[in-house]
Design a protein around this motif. Structure first.
Motif, mmCIF file in Angstrom:
data_model
loop_
_atom_site.group_PDB
_atom_site.id
_atom_site.type_symbol
_atom_site.label_atom_id
_atom_site.label_comp_id
_atom_site.label_asym_id
_atom_site.label_seq_id
_atom_site.Cartn_x
_atom_site.Cartn_y
_atom_site.Cartn_z
ATOM 1 N N ILE A 1 9.323 -16.070 0.649
ATOM 2 C CA ILE A 1 8.387 -15.363 -0.232
ATOM 3 C C ILE A 1 8.821 -13.904 -0.238
ATOM 4 N N VAL A 2 9.204 -13.424 -1.397
ATOM 5 C CA VAL A 2 9.687 -12.050 -1.548
ATOM 6 C C VAL A 2 8.541 -11.170 -2.017
ATOM 7 N N GLY A 3 8.416 -10.000 -1.383
ATOM 8 C CA GLY A 3 7.367 -9.064 -1.766
ATOM 9 C C GLY A 3 7.928 -7.693 -2.095
ATOM 10 N N VAL A 4 7.470 -7.106 -3.164
ATOM 11 C CA VAL A 4 7.835 -5.744 -3.558
ATOM 12 C C VAL A 4 6.576 -4.892 -3.468
ATOM 13 N N LEU A 5 6.633 -3.823 -2.676
ATOM 14 C CA LEU A 5 5.457 -2.968 -2.451
ATOM 15 C C LEU A 5 5.718 -1.569 -2.990
ATOM 16 N N VAL A 6 4.849 -1.105 -3.852
ATOM 17 C CA VAL A 6 4.935 0.262 -4.390
ATOM 18 C C VAL A 6 3.892 1.108 -3.679
ATOM 19 N N ASP A 7 4.357 2.150 -2.976
ATOM 20 C CA ASP A 7 3.448 3.025 -2.216
ATOM 21 C C ASP A 7 2.693 3.942 -3.185
ATOM 22 N N ALA B 1 19.354 -0.776 -1.958
ATOM 23 C CA ALA B 1 19.244 0.593 -2.482
ATOM 24 C C ALA B 1 17.912 0.860 -3.162
ATOM 25 N N SER B 2 17.065 -0.132 -3.249
ATOM 26 C CA SER B 2 15.794 0.043 -3.960
ATOM 27 C C SER B 2 14.948 1.138 -3.313
ATOM 28 N N PRO B 3 14.369 2.017 -4.118
ATOM 29 C CA PRO B 3 13.520 3.069 -3.547
ATOM 30 C C PRO B 3 12.149 2.571 -3.116
ATOM 31 N N VAL B 4 11.835 1.321 -3.454
ATOM 32 C CA VAL B 4 10.555 0.754 -3.041
ATOM 33 C C VAL B 4 10.806 -0.315 -1.994
ATOM 34 N N PRO B 5 9.887 -0.522 -1.068
ATOM 35 C CA PRO B 5 10.068 -1.524 -0.017
ATOM 36 C C PRO B 5 10.136 -2.935 -0.607
ATOM 37 N N ARG C 1 1.005 1.407 9.013
ATOM 38 C CA ARG C 1 2.378 1.807 9.294
ATOM 39 C C ARG C 1 2.617 1.791 10.809
ATOM 40 N N ALA C 2 3.873 1.998 11.194
ATOM 41 C CA ALA C 2 4.216 1.955 12.621
ATOM 42 C C ALA C 2 3.510 3.049 13.420
ATOM 43 N N ASN C 3 3.257 4.199 12.797
ATOM 44 C CA ASN C 3 2.603 5.310 13.502
ATOM 45 C C ASN C 3 1.085 5.203 13.512
ATOM 46 N N GLY C 4 0.553 4.117 12.968
ATOM 47 C CA GLY C 4 -0.892 3.917 12.970
ATOM 48 C C GLY C 4 -1.579 4.375 11.706
ATOM 49 N N ASP C 5 -0.872 5.143 10.860
ATOM 50 C CA ASP C 5 -1.476 5.575 9.596
ATOM 51 C C ASP C 5 -1.638 4.377 8.659
ATOM 52 N N HIS C 6 -2.486 4.562 7.680
ATOM 53 C CA HIS C 6 -2.724 3.496 6.704
ATOM 54 C C HIS C 6 -2.289 3.967 5.323
ATOM 55 N N GLY C 7 -1.650 3.074 4.597
ATOM 56 C CA GLY C 7 -1.203 3.397 3.251
ATOM 57 C C GLY C 7 -1.785 2.438 2.237
ATOM 58 N N GLU C 8 -1.766 2.874 0.977
ATOM 59 C CA GLU C 8 -2.248 2.048 -0.123
ATOM 60 C C GLU C 8 -1.051 1.640 -0.980
ATOM 61 N N PHE C 9 -0.962 0.352 -1.325
ATOM 62 C CA PHE C 9 0.204 -0.184 -2.014
ATOM 63 C C PHE C 9 -0.218 -1.091 -3.164
ATOM 64 N N ARG C 10 0.729 -1.264 -4.114
ATOM 65 C CA ARG C 10 0.614 -2.279 -5.153
ATOM 66 C C ARG C 10 1.679 -3.325 -4.851
ATOM 67 N N LEU C 11 1.263 -4.570 -4.592
ATOM 68 C CA LEU C 11 2.148 -5.633 -4.137
ATOM 69 C C LEU C 11 2.363 -6.674 -5.228
ATOM 70 N N SER C 12 3.643 -7.017 -5.444
ATOM 71 C CA SER C 12 4.004 -8.143 -6.316
ATOM 72 C C SER C 12 4.869 -9.093 -5.495
ATOM 73 N N THR D 1 11.926 0.297 5.834
ATOM 74 C CA THR D 1 12.006 1.051 7.097
ATOM 75 C C THR D 1 11.444 2.451 6.915
ATOM 76 N N GLU D 2 11.845 3.110 5.829
ATOM 77 C CA GLU D 2 11.372 4.484 5.587
ATOM 78 C C GLU D 2 9.867 4.530 5.350
ATOM 79 N N THR D 3 9.342 3.512 4.677
ATOM 80 C CA THR D 3 7.918 3.509 4.339
ATOM 81 C C THR D 3 7.045 3.147 5.528
ATOM 82 N N PHE D 4 7.452 2.112 6.266
ATOM 83 C CA PHE D 4 6.585 1.593 7.327
ATOM 84 C C PHE D 4 6.980 2.057 8.723
ATOM 85 N N GLY D 5 8.247 2.420 8.911
ATOM 86 C CA GLY D 5 8.647 2.977 10.210
ATOM 87 C C GLY D 5 9.348 2.022 11.147
#
Length: 551
Positions: free
Chosen positions: A190-196, A92-96, A165-176, A114-118
């Motif tokens: 290795i678990v990663g949390v990405l904030v768009d 349910a997390s709103p972040v990937p 992203r899947a559609n070819g666009d590029h996004g900026e994220f903060r990764l922990s 899925t919603e963020t990257f496609g």
């Protein structure tokens, strides 16, 4: 992993085993002593006592093991519940949130990913992680490098990365990231949390650009609270007013008040901006040194969720331009008035000379008198032309149907030049309007064509082929044409001692058309002379502020 071999058995099994071994030990031992060693049999009471002790011990062992089983079951249930809650939170997390093996194959992929990257979860599980680094990006560290660093540093925090992203666009994220190890201490996931932060970064860049634009703006800009207390000023404000930022921040905007504006001015200003309107008016303020200055001031509310958080004010210092206009206005009026009066005197005396008997007898004297009268008439006409220019530029234009302006100009020209041939060709159904001041330009073009050109003038009006918001008005004649040097002067926008116009007519047309928001071009005429083409905006579109000396 079990702590001992007994951990796999429940309390009943352990108790029965304990009872069996205890009973067998007592009875077997007694049998072994009596038969093998020939010992005297142990009294039955003692044997029964031993068996009773085994029975009691068995019950005690059963109770202890049962208690341990219950505790273990509670712990396991708690762990299962925690894991289920964790899975729910991750899902349910709103972040990937994603997880990969040390080789980079996906083991976990929540809905936000899925919603963020496609990519759907089924597409990526077991596969190499699909979102790669943006090529050439400022933060384009590869997935492999991120995994290596995570293992080496036992997790990363708030690392800036750019991902595709899947559609070819590029996004900026903060990764922990975090490392999950198995029982042997080996890295399993290795678990990663990405904030768009793509939108946030874009807003921050826009804010930086806006701040830079405000800092470098040539107009004085300042911000205030809803009560009018200054919170920010740009360098142009400091230059215009003479105040340093530190001197005015925290002070009311009335620190600039000159006392020249009536109280009703400020009452109207506050009513307008407090109701959410944008205010734009001329104002006279005072610099730090006491000098007055005139500015065109625009004040707009800064709103957030329907509330006014403050105001932004922009001042354009027009002190010098206003003084210049005032001086030109006074000189223009004095010039026209005095020129007209002196020309009347010259014309009168020249007429007396021309009518004198001696002048009539002296042909040379009569020609001189005639030349004086003609020159005086030209100068008087120039004065009237200057008045026409002044009236056209100082008046407020209004939208008027272009066909009416052309017809009225032709009617006036036919009255002044009854022998001329005039023809108009207005596009069928053309009902658009242009600035009414264009009529003065048409009068001048037609008069110039008939006075210095030939005897025929054609006027064509149509829509511009390349722009539906523009109209074309073309005035063509069969005369000798406008000299190149005079046209160059008009296009350049200024005269020099070596290149200058011969009259004010073309300047009038140029200024009026410019003020109406249009343009003027010269082209060959199908009649053999010159055609002046005016490109005019439909309606009353025109620059809000323009002066004849503008480029």
């Amino acid at each position: 992993m079990n702590d001992s071999p007994l951990d796999g058995l429940d309390a009943r099994a352990i108790a029965l085993a304990y009872l069996g071994f205890g009973t067998a030990g007592i009875l077997g031992g007694e049998l072994l002593l009596s038969t093998v060693l020939g010992s005297t049999p142990t009294p039955a009471a003692k044997v029964v006592g031993g068996l009773s002790f085994v029975a009691v011990s068995t019950a005690f062992v059963w109770a202890l093991v049962a208690r341990k089983d219950r505790r273990i079951e509670r712990q396991q249930a708690s762990v299962r519940s925690s894991l289920e809650h964790l899975r729910t939170v991750v899902a349910a997390s709103p972040v990937p949130i994603t997880a990969v093996t040390p080789e980079g194959r996906v083991t976990r992929w929540n809905d936000a990913a899925t919603e963020t990257f496609g990519w759907e979860r089924e597409e990526v599980l077991g596969e190499l992680i699909p979102y790669g680094a943006s090529e050439g990006g400022e933060n384009s560290e590869s997935v492999e490098e991120i995994i290596r660093r995570t293992i080496a540093e036992d997790g990363l925090s708030n690392v800036a990365v750019e991902r595709r992203r899947a559609n070819g666009d590029h996004g900026e994220f903060r990764l922990s990231t975090a490392v999950i190890r198995d029982a042997d201490g080996e890295v399993s996931e290795i678990v990663g949390v990405l904030v768009d932060v793509t939108a946030q970064q874009r807003r921050e860049r826009r804010l930086r650009e806006f701040e830079q634009a405000v800092e470098q703006a040539g107009h004085a800009i300042y911000l205030t609270t809803p009560d009018g207390e200054i919170t920010y000023v740009n360098p142009a404000f400091e230059e215009t007013t003479g105040y340093d930022a530190a001197e005015v921040i925290g002070e009311p905007a009335s620190i600039l008040s000159s006392g020249e504006m009536p109280e009703t001015y400020y009452e109207r200003l506050w009513r307008a901006v407090q109701s959410g309107e944008t205010w734009q008016e001329r104002i006279i303020d005072r610099r730090k040194g006491g000098e007055l200055y005139t500015a065109i001031q625009t004040i707009a509310p800064i709103e957030s969720n329907g509330d006014i958080d403050g105001y932004v004010a922009i001042q354009s210092d027009v002190t010098e331009s206003e003084l210049t206009r005032q001086r030109l206005g006074v000189l223009n009026r004095m010039f026209r008035h005095n020129l007209r009066n002196r020309m009347n005197v010259i014309e009168g005396y020249a007429e007396l000379i021309r009518q004198n008997e001696a002048a009539v007898a002296d042909e040379e004297l009569a020609d001189a008198a005639e030349a004086i009268v003609e020159a005086a008439g030209d100068l008087a006409s120039l004065s009237e032309k200057a008045q026409t220019v002044s009236d056209a530029l100082e008046s407020e234009g209004s939208p008027r149907r272009v066909s009416t302006l052309v017809e009225d100009a032709v009617s006036r020209a036919e009255s002044a030049y009854p022998e001329a041939t005039m023809r108009t060709d207005i596009e069928t159904g053309l009902r658009e309007r242009v600035d009414s001041r264009v009529g003065a330009a048409l009068d001048e073009l037609i008069a110039n064509a008939l006075k210095h050109g030939g005897e025929t003038v054609h006027i064509d009006v149509c829509r511009a082929e390349d722009d539906d918001s523009k109209l074309i008005v073309r005035v063509a004649d069969d005369g000798p044409g406008i000299p190149d040097e005079e046209w160059r002067v008009i296009k350049r926008g200024e005269e020099t001692p070596l290149e200058h116009g011969t009259g004010m007519g073309l300047w009038l047309v140029h200024w009026v058309v410019k003020k109406a928001g249009g343009s003027m071009e010269l082209e060959p005429s199908s009649l053999g002379g010159t055609a002046v083409m005016l490109k005019l905006p439909v309606g009353s579109e025109r620059p809000r502020a323009w002066f004849p000396n503008d480029d």
